[in-house]
Design an enzyme around this catalytic site. Structure first.
Site, PDB file in Angstrom:
ATOM      1  N   SER A 118      17.562   0.889 -30.594  1.00  0.00           N
ATOM      2  CA  SER A 118      16.703   0.672 -32.198  1.00  0.00           C
ATOM      3  C   SER A 118      15.775   2.339 -32.016  1.00  0.00           C
ATOM      4  O   SER A 118      15.639   2.578 -33.057  1.00  0.00           O
ATOM      5  CB  SER A 118      15.974   0.248 -32.537  1.00  0.00           C
ATOM      6  OG  SER A 118      14.283   0.231 -31.208  1.00  0.00           O
ATOM      7  N   LYS A 156       8.321   2.172 -30.033  1.00  0.00           N
ATOM      8  CA  LYS A 156       8.694   3.075 -30.996  1.00  0.00           C
ATOM      9  C   LYS A 156       8.167   4.385 -31.957  1.00  0.00           C
ATOM     10  O   LYS A 156       7.728   5.388 -30.597  1.00  0.00           O
ATOM     11  CB  LYS A 156       7.331   1.923 -31.986  1.00  0.00           C
ATOM     12  CG  LYS A 156       7.859   0.575 -32.031  1.00  0.00           C
ATOM     13  CD  LYS A 156       9.770   0.456 -32.453  1.00  0.00           C
ATOM     14  CE  LYS A 156      10.069  -0.896 -32.483  1.00  0.00           C
ATOM     15  NZ  LYS A 156      11.316  -1.185 -32.913  1.00  0.00           N
TER      16      LYS A 156
END
Length: 164
Positions: A118, A156
């Site tokens: 991701s 993230k």
């Protein structure tokens, strides 16, 4: 362990070599540090050699080489982190050697292996190892290790919003 002056000598030799592709002469070092004689340079060079930071050949100009162990440091490898769905935080107890220029001069650092894709848009791929500096705060738009539910972690890019 190096004294401050020995560290300055070592840093100068390394920077000079990176710029020019060869080591500085003793006279160039003397001039850089505004020393009266090259005997002081010889004193510091001998100390660096005895401590294993450099090697040099006798009677050969510009033969100083910086030993590779000084260009890398060991940091803890603490396991794996998800780039996608969070995974359980399990700490491993290993160390890895990383280039010194990949870590800040201060603070606690550790490494994590990345699982997932991701973060590809940020240039972080499945199987990469990321170097993390431990800190309590983060600036908007920085990439961080986020702890979720007390025992799960994920990697993230963090964006602060008004309500969260």
């Amino acid at each position: 362990m190096l004294t401050k002056k020995q560290k300055k000598f070592l840093d100068y030799i390394q920077e000079y070599f990176e710029k020019k592709g060869y080591s500085p002469s003793h006279d160039e070092i003397r001039k850089h540090f505004k020393l009266a004689s090259v005997s002081t340079v010889n004193h510091y060079m001998k100390a660096l050699q005895e401590k294993g930071y450099i090697t040099r050949e006798k009677s050969t100009a510009r033969s100083t080489k910086i030993n590779k162990q000084d260009l890398a440091i060991n940091i803890p490898f603490k396991g794996y982190i998800a780039a996608g769905e969070p995974i359980e935080a399990i700490e491993e107890h290993e160390t890895i050697s990383v280039p010194k220029n990949m870590v800040a001069n201060s603070g606690e650092h550790f490494a994590l292996g990345v699982k997932g894709d991701s973060m590809i848009d940020e240039g972080i791929f499945d199987g990469d190892t990321v170097i993390i500096k431990k800190q309590n705060t983060i600036e908007n738009g920085e990439t961080a290790v986020a702890l979720i539910n007390g025992n799960e972690v994920t990697l993230k890019k963090i964006f602060k919003e008004k309500t969260r």
